[in-house]
Motif scaffolding. Structure first.
Motif, PDB file in Angstrom:
ATOM      1  N   PRO A 146       0.817  -1.217   0.000  1.00 56.33           N
ATOM      2  CA  PRO A 146       0.000   0.000   0.000  1.00 56.33           C
ATOM      3  C   PRO A 146       0.851   1.268   0.000  1.00 56.33           C
ATOM      4  N   ALA A 147       0.354   2.287  -0.691  1.00 50.64           N
ATOM      5  CA  ALA A 147       1.005   3.602  -0.719  1.00 50.64           C
ATOM      6  C   ALA A 147      -0.009   4.640  -0.250  1.00 50.64           C
ATOM      7  N   TRP A 148       0.458   5.631   0.469  1.00 49.49           N
ATOM      8  CA  TRP A 148      -0.401   6.712   0.951  1.00 49.49           C
ATOM      9  C   TRP A 148      -0.938   7.519  -0.220  1.00 49.49           C
ATOM     10  N   LEU A 149      -2.110   8.093  -0.064  1.00 51.25           N
ATOM     11  CA  LEU A 149      -2.694   8.964  -1.079  1.00 51.25           C
ATOM     12  C   LEU A 149      -1.733  10.103  -1.400  1.00 51.25           C
ATOM     13  N   THR A 150      -1.126  10.702  -0.390  1.00 49.81           N
ATOM     14  CA  THR A 150      -0.204  11.821  -0.621  1.00 49.81           C
ATOM     15  C   THR A 150       0.979  11.408  -1.501  1.00 49.81           C
ATOM     16  N   THR A 151       1.448  10.185  -1.337  1.00 52.54           N
ATOM     17  CA  THR A 151       2.553   9.693  -2.164  1.00 52.54           C
ATOM     18  C   THR A 151       2.109   9.534  -3.610  1.00 52.54           C
ATOM     19  N   LEU A 152       0.945   8.942  -3.824  1.00 52.98           N
ATOM     20  CA  LEU A 152       0.441   8.759  -5.184  1.00 52.98           C
ATOM     21  C   LEU A 152       0.169  10.091  -5.877  1.00 52.98           C
ATOM     22  N   VAL A 153      -0.327  11.071  -5.129  1.00 47.58           N
ATOM     23  CA  VAL A 153      -0.574  12.407  -5.686  1.00 47.58           C
ATOM     24  C   VAL A 153       0.746  13.057  -6.089  1.00 47.58           C
ATOM     25  N   ARG A 154       1.761  12.932  -5.251  1.00 48.06           N
ATOM     26  CA  ARG A 154       3.071  13.508  -5.565  1.00 48.06           C
ATOM     27  C   ARG A 154       3.651  12.882  -6.840  1.00 48.06           C
ATOM     28  N   VAL A 155       3.536  11.571  -6.961  1.00 48.64           N
ATOM     29  CA  VAL A 155       4.028  10.872  -8.150  1.00 48.64           C
ATOM     30  C   VAL A 155       3.236  11.313  -9.384  1.00 48.64           C
ATOM     31  N   ALA A 156       1.922  11.411  -9.257  1.00 45.63           N
ATOM     32  CA  ALA A 156       1.095  11.864 -10.383  1.00 45.63           C
ATOM     33  C   ALA A 156       1.465  13.286 -10.802  1.00 45.63           C
ATOM     34  N   GLY A 157       1.820  14.128  -9.834  1.00 48.45           N
ATOM     35  CA  GLY A 157       2.213  15.504 -10.129  1.00 48.45           C
ATOM     36  C   GLY A 157       3.488  15.601 -10.937  1.00 48.45           C
ATOM     37  N   ARG A 158       4.332  14.602 -10.865  1.00 46.88           N
ATOM     38  CA  ARG A 158       5.580  14.602 -11.638  1.00 46.88           C
ATOM     39  C   ARG A 158       5.299  14.565 -13.132  1.00 46.88           C
ATOM     40  N   ARG A 159       4.130  14.107 -13.516  1.00 46.89           N
ATOM     41  CA  ARG A 159       3.745  14.056 -14.930  1.00 46.89           C
ATOM     42  C   ARG A 159       3.873  15.420 -15.585  1.00 46.89           C
ATOM     43  N   TRP A 160       3.441  16.484 -14.872  1.00 44.31           N
ATOM     44  CA  TRP A 160       3.508  17.826 -15.446  1.00 44.31           C
ATOM     45  C   TRP A 160       4.954  18.254 -15.679  1.00 44.31           C
ATOM     46  N   THR A 161       5.818  17.949 -14.743  1.00 45.88           N
ATOM     47  CA  THR A 161       7.234  18.300 -14.896  1.00 45.88           C
ATOM     48  C   THR A 161       7.820  17.592 -16.110  1.00 45.88           C
ATOM     49  N   ILE A 162       7.508  16.330 -16.267  1.00 51.49           N
ATOM     50  CA  ILE A 162       8.018  15.563 -17.400  1.00 51.49           C
ATOM     51  C   ILE A 162       7.471  16.136 -18.704  1.00 51.49           C
ATOM     52  N   LYS A 163       6.189  16.444 -18.735  1.00 52.14           N
ATOM     53  CA  LYS A 163       5.562  17.001 -19.934  1.00 52.14           C
ATOM     54  C   LYS A 163       6.200  18.339 -20.311  1.00 52.14           C
ATOM     55  N   GLU A 164       6.427  19.207 -19.318  1.00 51.80           N
ATOM     56  CA  GLU A 164       7.055  20.502 -19.581  1.00 51.80           C
ATOM     57  C   GLU A 164       8.475  20.339 -20.097  1.00 51.80           C
ATOM     58  N   THR A 165       9.208  19.349 -19.576  1.00 55.28           N
ATOM     59  CA  THR A 165      10.573  19.090 -20.023  1.00 55.28           C
ATOM     60  C   THR A 165      10.581  18.640 -21.476  1.00 55.28           C
ATOM     61  N   PHE A 166       9.676  17.741 -21.840  1.00 59.77           N
ATOM     62  CA  PHE A 166       9.590  17.293 -23.237  1.00 59.77           C
ATOM     63  C   PHE A 166       9.244  18.457 -24.158  1.00 59.77           C
ATOM     64  N   GLN A 167       8.316  19.324 -23.730  1.00 62.05           N
ATOM     65  CA  GLN A 167       7.934  20.468 -24.547  1.00 62.05           C
ATOM     66  C   GLN A 167       9.107  21.423 -24.727  1.00 62.05           C
ATOM     67  N   ALA A 168       9.854  21.683 -23.668  1.00 60.94           N
ATOM     68  CA  ALA A 168      11.018  22.569 -23.761  1.00 60.94           C
ATOM     69  C   ALA A 168      12.059  21.985 -24.713  1.00 60.94           C
ATOM     70  N   ASP A 169      12.225  20.667 -24.693  1.00 62.25           N
ATOM     71  CA  ASP A 169      13.181  20.008 -25.585  1.00 62.25           C
ATOM     72  C   ASP A 169      12.738  20.159 -27.040  1.00 62.25           C
ATOM     73  N   LYS A 170      11.438  20.076 -27.300  1.00 59.46           N
ATOM     74  CA  LYS A 170      10.932  20.252 -28.669  1.00 59.46           C
ATOM     75  C   LYS A 170      11.181  21.668 -29.177  1.00 59.46           C
ATOM     76  N   ASP A 171      11.122  22.642 -28.272  1.00 61.27           N
ATOM     77  CA  ASP A 171      11.311  24.038 -28.651  1.00 61.27           C
ATOM     78  C   ASP A 171      12.783  24.424 -28.800  1.00 61.27           C
ATOM     79  N   TRP A 172      13.679  23.556 -28.395  1.00 63.44           N
ATOM     80  CA  TRP A 172      15.121  23.842 -28.462  1.00 63.44           C
ATOM     81  C   TRP A 172      15.545  23.876 -29.927  1.00 63.44           C
ATOM     82  N   PRO A 173      16.299  24.910 -30.328  1.00 61.90           N
ATOM     83  CA  PRO A 173      16.723  24.986 -31.747  1.00 61.90           C
ATOM     84  C   PRO A 173      17.679  23.847 -32.111  1.00 61.90           C
ATOM     85  N   ASP A 174      17.555  23.374 -33.332  1.00 61.44           N
ATOM     86  CA  ASP A 174      18.429  22.277 -33.815  1.00 61.44           C
ATOM     87  C   ASP A 174      19.816  22.778 -34.132  1.00 61.44           C
TER      88      ASP A 174
END
Length: 87
Positions: free
Chosen positions: A59-87
């Motif tokens: 079992p994992a605490w709700l707060t732990t699962l919420v924190r892990v789910a929140g990391r999704r936004w950080t990952i998404k923003e990182t991928f978007q920033a990488d796409k915007d990086w000039p070649d």
């Protein structure tokens, strides 16, 4: 879900501050090994729901699962920033 199932939690800090939603957990019986649950996020303004399945050996605490789910936004923003990086 009953009213007492929901907890007001912040998943992560965003550009405009903490992202605060209502969160709840529901059990999932799918016959698979391990603990399976459905993490439900409710927008506090619109009531819109979002879902994420979780699986863990213990079992994992709700707060732990919420924190892990929140990391999704950080990952998404990182991928978007990488796409915007000039070649």
């Amino acid at each position: 879900m009953p009213k007492r199932a929901w907890q007001k939690l912040s998943a992560d800090a965003g550009a405009k501050g903490h992202r605060v939603y209502d969160w709840a957990l529901a059990g999932v019986a799918d016959g698979q090994a391990g603990l399976r649950r459905l993490l439900v996020r409710r927008n506090r303004n619109s009531g819109e729901l979002a879902f994420c399945r979780s699986s863990s050996a213990t079992p994992a605490w709700l707060t732990t699962l919420v924190r892990v789910a929140g990391r999704r936004w950080t990952i998404k923003e990182t991928f978007q920033a990488d796409k915007d990086w000039p070649d």
